[in-house]
Design a protein around this motif. Structure first.
Motif, PDB file in Angstrom:
ATOM      1  N   LEU A 323      34.551  41.473  44.112  1.00 13.37           N
ATOM      2  CA  LEU A 323      34.144  42.790  43.615  1.00 13.37           C
ATOM      3  C   LEU A 323      33.775  42.668  42.148  1.00 13.37           C
ATOM      4  O   LEU A 323      34.112  41.682  41.487  1.00 13.37           O
ATOM      5  CB  LEU A 323      35.262  43.811  43.818  1.00 13.37           C
ATOM      6  N   SER A 324      33.071  43.680  41.668  1.00 13.08           N
ATOM      7  CA  SER A 324      32.770  43.742  40.236  1.00 13.08           C
ATOM      8  C   SER A 324      33.158  45.123  39.727  1.00 13.08           C
ATOM      9  O   SER A 324      33.224  46.077  40.505  1.00 13.08           O
ATOM     10  CB  SER A 324      31.285  43.502  39.978  1.00 13.08           C
ATOM     11  N   PHE A 325      33.452  45.194  38.447  1.00 11.37           N
ATOM     12  CA  PHE A 325      33.757  46.505  37.865  1.00 11.37           C
ATOM     13  C   PHE A 325      33.292  46.533  36.416  1.00 11.37           C
ATOM     14  O   PHE A 325      33.084  45.490  35.806  1.00 11.37           O
ATOM     15  CB  PHE A 325      35.255  46.831  37.988  1.00 11.37           C
ATOM     16  N   CYS A 383      30.353  44.625  32.532  1.00 13.79           N
ATOM     17  CA  CYS A 383      30.508  44.218  33.945  1.00 13.79           C
ATOM     18  C   CYS A 383      31.332  42.927  34.077  1.00 13.79           C
ATOM     19  O   CYS A 383      31.013  41.908  33.458  1.00 13.79           O
ATOM     20  CB  CYS A 383      29.124  44.023  34.558  1.00 13.79           C
ATOM     21  N   ILE A 384      32.357  43.003  34.892  1.00 13.96           N
ATOM     22  CA  ILE A 384      33.257  41.855  35.100  1.00 13.96           C
ATOM     23  C   ILE A 384      33.288  41.555  36.596  1.00 13.96           C
ATOM     24  O   ILE A 384      33.387  42.475  37.411  1.00 13.96           O
ATOM     25  CB  ILE A 384      34.686  42.210  34.616  1.00 13.96           C
ATOM     26  N   ARG A 385      33.192  40.273  36.952  1.00 11.19           N
ATOM     27  CA  ARG A 385      33.291  39.904  38.375  1.00 11.19           C
ATOM     28  C   ARG A 385      34.687  39.364  38.665  1.00 11.19           C
ATOM     29  O   ARG A 385      35.219  38.564  37.894  1.00 11.19           O
ATOM     30  CB  ARG A 385      32.247  38.840  38.717  1.00 11.19           C
ATOM     31  N   LEU A 386      35.245  39.825  39.754  1.00  8.41           N
ATOM     32  CA  LEU A 386      36.596  39.385  40.128  1.00  8.41           C
ATOM     33  C   LEU A 386      36.566  38.838  41.544  1.00  8.41           C
ATOM     34  O   LEU A 386      36.230  39.541  42.499  1.00  8.41           O
ATOM     35  CB  LEU A 386      37.563  40.577  40.030  1.00  8.41           C
ATOM     36  N   SER A 387      36.894  37.559  41.669  1.00  2.00           N
ATOM     37  CA  SER A 387      37.071  36.958  42.990  1.00  2.00           C
ATOM     38  C   SER A 387      38.568  37.058  43.269  1.00  2.00           C
ATOM     39  O   SER A 387      39.379  36.346  42.663  1.00  2.00           O
ATOM     40  CB  SER A 387      36.607  35.500  42.963  1.00  2.00           C
ATOM     41  N   VAL A 388      38.916  37.980  44.155  1.00  2.00           N
ATOM     42  CA  VAL A 388      40.340  38.282  44.360  1.00  2.00           C
ATOM     43  C   VAL A 388      40.966  37.167  45.193  1.00  2.00           C
ATOM     44  O   VAL A 388      40.482  36.835  46.280  1.00  2.00           O
ATOM     45  CB  VAL A 388      40.513  39.649  45.051  1.00  2.00           C
ATOM     46  N   GLY A 389      42.034  36.594  44.671  1.00  2.00           N
ATOM     47  CA  GLY A 389      42.706  35.478  45.345  1.00  2.00           C
ATOM     48  C   GLY A 389      43.683  35.955  46.406  1.00  2.00           C
ATOM     49  O   GLY A 389      43.687  37.130  46.801  1.00  2.00           O
ATOM     50  N   ILE A 390      44.521  35.023  46.855  1.00  2.00           N
ATOM     51  CA  ILE A 390      45.457  35.373  47.936  1.00  2.00           C
ATOM     52  C   ILE A 390      46.899  35.450  47.418  1.00  2.00           C
ATOM     53  O   ILE A 390      47.854  35.363  48.181  1.00  2.00           O
ATOM     54  CB  ILE A 390      45.341  34.388  49.125  1.00  2.00           C
ATOM     55  N   GLU A 391      47.037  35.654  46.096  1.00  2.00           N
ATOM     56  CA  GLU A 391      48.378  35.846  45.547  1.00  2.00           C
ATOM     57  C   GLU A 391      48.960  37.168  46.082  1.00  2.00           C
ATOM     58  O   GLU A 391      48.246  37.960  46.715  1.00  2.00           O
ATOM     59  CB  GLU A 391      48.318  35.951  44.006  1.00  2.00           C
TER      60      GLU A 391
END
Ligand SMILES: Cc1ncc(COP(=O)(O)O)c(C=O)c1O
Length: 406
Positions: A323-325, A383-391
């Motif tokens: 996602l990005s925000f 704008c920031i991109r976040l690759s959400v991990g599995i933590e």
């Protein structure tokens, strides 16, 4: 040779790829394929070696001659990824970019051909088209291929090749794969799609009429941030044969060690994607309500322009892990201060790893564009991109919260 149960669910297939039929077990057969580091291969006699050069043993097994032309670890991974995407076969490469280059060459990009490509592509993919193919007479047309008028665009442009990404970077736009392939077939265009962000666990573009699917396996398929690779999966035997020949000449083959690591990653792809997607869904809702956040881009949010399309296209309402925000304060300084406060999420380029990764597109994927070019793509200074991990989700949310509060 592997023998698969066609009724298994993909999550089971991924785990049991490379499993031999019981009748072929020898005492002490390893459950995991060893790494075959050999560059060259011996056959029973000269006749057998001669046959092996054509790629097959008399029993129909793949025959190996020289590692650049194929090695057993890459072969097992190729079979697994072809099955995962529902293709007739796959060819692996040393990186995602090498796979994209091979797909372009295989699609016949040469003087006078016209490529219609999405303007939202990963920066180096546009760079490859513009820096290497355009000077050799290939016409490159960049358009928004994520809108409802995509069929009209294809009809008007009459391209020879269409290239796009299933989910775009960084604003996670989706393309209507069925509309694109229908219009492409009508004008006789070859369709290539980079499905790195979606993985075959979320969508299988060949089932929607595409000719070739590309992945940077460096991302979700491998998933642990420790290997670099790429793959092209073909829907047609004719394209697969050309791909194999081009791969051999280009020489950007996947090493047995990398193939082994990517294969290990693939075994847990389903589990990881489920967690990536559920974490990203929760992060998107959390960010949407945060007082320091202006806007969130995530296809799982009902206000995302392609939410309905995403729900139709992606499996089991899994909307991806990316996602990005935008920060309310739309400045590079505010973004850097946010990133420097993060303690769990890693500030590094790449995506699809087990750990959460934060990147700033103006610094990384879109750094060669001017501010106004970025602005025209909708990529603003905050704008920031976040690759959400599995933590654990609580840990991700509390890290983001403390970094946003400052
Ligand atoms: C969507 C997409 N395609 C292709 C690539 C290139 O992959 P690689 O770095 O493995 O060459 C990337 C890299 O970030 C990517 O994000």
């Amino acid at each position: 040779m592997t023998e698969q149960n066609a009724t298994w669910h993909p999550s089971t297939q991924f785990i049991h790829e490379n499993r031999q039929a019981r009748s072929r077990y020898l005492t002490g057969t390893p459950t995991v394929q060893p790494i075959h580091a050999s560059t060259t291969y011996i056959h029973q006699n000269s006749e057998a070696l001669d046959r092996a050069f054509s790629g097959q043993t008399p029993e129909g097994d793949p025959a190996f001659v020289y590692a650049r032309q194929g090695n057993p670890n890459a072969q097992v991974l190729e079979d697994a990824l072809a099955r995962a995407e529902g293709g007739v076969g796959a060819i692996t490469f040393g990186s995602g970019m090498a796979a994209i280059n091979a797909a372009f060459i295989t699609a016949g990009l040469t003087t006078g051909t016209k490529v219609l490509a999405s303007k939202d592509l990963y920066g180096p993919s546009i760079g490859l088209l513009q820096a290497h193919f355009q000077p050799n007479g290939v016409e490159i047309v960049l358009k928004d291929l994520c809108g409802p008028d995509v069929g009209d665009i294809i009809n008007a442009e009459q391209p020879d090749v269409i290239y796009l990404e299933t989910i775009s970077n960084p604003l996670v736009k989706l393309a209507d794969l069925d509309a694109i392939s229908t219009a492409a077939h009508a004008v006789g265009a070859i369709t290539i799609i980079d499905s790195t962000f979606a993985t075959p666990y979320l969508v299988r573009p060949l089932e929607h009429g595409f000719d070739m699917v590309v992945h940077s396996t460096t991302k979700y398929i491998s998933g642990h941030g420790d290997s670099t690779g790429g793959v092209v999966i073909s829907a047609k035997n004719s394209l697969l044969g050309q791909l194999r020949g081009n791969a051999n000449l280009l020489g950007a083959m996947l090493s047995p060690f990398e193939a082994h690591l990517i294969m290990r990653g693939l075994r847990t792809l389903a589990l990881r994607m489920e967690r990536h997607c559920s974490n990203a869904y929760q992060v998107a809702h959390f960010l949407q309500q945060h007082s320091s956040v202006e806007r969130v881009y995530y296809p799982g949010l009902s206000n995302h322009p392609q939410h309905t399309l995403a729900t139709r296209l992606l499996s089991d309402e899994m909307y991806g892990g990316l996602l990005s925000f935008e920060l309310k304060e739309q400045t590079r300084e505010a973004v850097y201060a946010f990133m420097d406060r993060l303690q769990l999420c890693l500030v590094a380029t790449s995506l699809g790893d087990v750990f959460s990764l934060v990147s700033y597109p103006p610094m990384s994927s879109h750094r060669t564009l001017s501010e106004s070019e970025r602005h025209s793509l909708g990529i603003n200074a905050g704008c920031i991109r976040l690759s959400v991990g599995i933590e654990h989700i609580d840990d991700i949310l509390s890290d983001l919260d403390q970094a946003l509060r400052g």
